[in-house]
Structure formats: C-alpha cells, structure tokens
Design an enzyme around this catalytic site. Sequence first.
Site, PDB file in Angstrom:
ATOM      1  N   THR A  95      42.494  36.766  44.484  1.00 12.69           N
ATOM      2  CA  THR A  95      42.782  37.791  43.484  1.00 12.69           C
ATOM      3  C   THR A  95      44.050  38.527  43.903  1.00 12.69           C
ATOM      4  OG1 THR A  95      40.431  38.054  42.985  1.00 12.69           O
ATOM      5  CG2 THR A  95      41.899  39.847  42.330  1.00 12.69           C
ATOM      6  N   LYS A 171      41.931  37.518  35.544  1.00 17.81           N
ATOM      7  CA  LYS A 171      41.067  37.982  36.630  1.00 17.81           C
ATOM      8  C   LYS A 171      41.160  39.502  36.790  1.00 17.81           C
ATOM      9  CE  LYS A 171      38.298  38.030  40.129  1.00 17.81           C
ATOM     10  NZ  LYS A 171      38.519  37.424  41.441  1.00 17.81           N
ATOM     11  N   LYS A 239      40.361  47.187  46.758  1.00 13.32           N
ATOM     12  CA  LYS A 239      41.524  46.305  46.611  1.00 13.32           C
ATOM     13  C   LYS A 239      41.720  45.876  45.152  1.00 13.32           C
ATOM     14  CE  LYS A 239      41.137  41.887  47.709  1.00 13.32           C
ATOM     15  NZ  LYS A 239      41.568  41.024  46.572  1.00 13.32           N
TER      16      LYS A 239
END
Length: 296
Positions: A95, A171, A239
């Site tokens: 990601t 994503k 994150k």
Amino acid sequence: MRSIGFIGLGSMGLPMARNLLARGFAVRGFDLRAESAAALARDGGAAAASAADAAAGADLLVLMVVNAAQAETVLFADGALDALPAGAVVALMATCPPGAVEALAGRVAAAGRRFLDAPVSGGVVGASGGTLTIMAAAPRETFEAAEPVLRAFGDKVFHVGERPGQGATVKTVNQLLCGVHIAAAAEALALAAKVGVDLGILLEVLGGSAASSWMLRNRGPRMLQDEPEVASAVDIFVKDLGIVLEAGHDARAALPLASIAHQMFLAASARGDGGADDSQVVRTYLALNGLPRPPE
C-alpha cells in the site's frame, strides 16, 4: 511466467510466496530477516542472499515491502531492477501513495522493465488462504501476462486501469472506508458503554440492522476483548490513513472524516497501542470518556 522473485517475506509475504509454490511457480525470496527466507526454502523455494539475487533471472518480481521508500531502495539502491531481465515485470503489491507509485513506474519503464501497480486487501487471513482482493493497474498486456501469478494470491483480481497509480488509488479509497468504519464503530461502542448498555447485545442488534458494516461485524467483537489476536495493527492504519490524506492533498480533495479517524489511530499509537489489533482504537475512545477498558 514461471520464475518469480519475491522481496518481503513478512506476515503476508511469506504465505503469498507459499501459494506461488503450491501453484508450481519457482520462487526465489529475500527478506531482511534471514529466518523468513529460510522458511521459504524449507517449503520448496529458494532463499536469496540479497534483493538483487532474488530478482536475477526472474520473469516477475513481487515487492511486498513496507512502503514506497523501501520499494525504491530495493529496486535502485540494492540493485534488484538491474538484476531483472529486460521486459520483466515489477509488481508492487504494498500500500503506497498513488503519486509515489506513478513515479516509481516511470523509472522502471525507463530502465526497460514493465511495472504492475497491484496493491492487495484481505490481510494475513487472505494471504494465507489465497483469497486476497487485488487491484491491478497496468497496460492490458502487462496485466494479462502477470494474471496467473496474481490468481495464486487472490480470488478477486481486478484490472482497475491502464496506468500505474490507479491501483494505488483504489486501495487508498478502500483504506479510507476501512479506517473510518473502524473508528465509527469504536465511537458508537464508547457511547453505549458510557451509558451502561450491554455491548454484546448491542453488537447483536447492530449486526442485523441497517447500521451494520463488515468492519463492525468483524472488529466489534474484538473491541470487547482486552488483548485480541492482532490481525492488523493500529499502526497500519496510522500509515494507511496518512496515505489517504496525502492522496487527498495531491488531488485537492477534502477528507474530513479520514482526517479525524487518522487522529484517533495516532492517539491510540501514542498511548502505546500501535502494535495492538486495530480494533483497539476503541481504547482511545473509552479513555476520552473516562472508561479505562472495555466492560466485561
């Protein structure tokens, strides 16, 4: 494509590499933890001595690394890109911010290799079971060449666009919703706990109502546990929601709910819960309301 280099044999990467072996692919893997590469070798793969060694001669190189900066280091500083044959595919499956992915793709293409932007969703359970959702962006020819590899990882493989960065964008949107849903569920449970509602019964009621969500049904019961098994850590959403906000900044898109959810995960991490299951963001909501722990 039968020869696969694999860099990043962590909690998701190692079972993904094992699924490749089960499908008959030859896998050469590298990880900074030598024991992870040794585990792959015990399962029939090959342990590489370096990132460049993992990439040497591979038809496709999987990067299941922590972030875009690590991908850049592996490819350019550690020599993995130069070790790949001309025309080989680099599949970035971590990601990462869409802008960073697009920049990496340009450098890979300039070096005469192909790039597949293919982040995944499904966590350790999906990685182990081969049931990941994969959001792949690349020219159609590149996607079709890599598709048999992707289907070893997941049963939901989507070609979401022709341009690298589009997979990362899909994503990012996914993580926006996941993080906000977890935070909203924690906030709802904290309100109910504050007024003494039985949270077990509350989850039964909400699970069958219009207010339900996959995250509520999955994370809600874990929010009632003191130390649930870690399926995805709080710091993962620190994150990932950071990536969401970066993407919003680049697109000049206002993301107020994502921003608030990010602050709650940051607060949970600051309280010492960064390594706890992401459901434990509820501890921060409970603390804000004078409730130090989930009621029994």
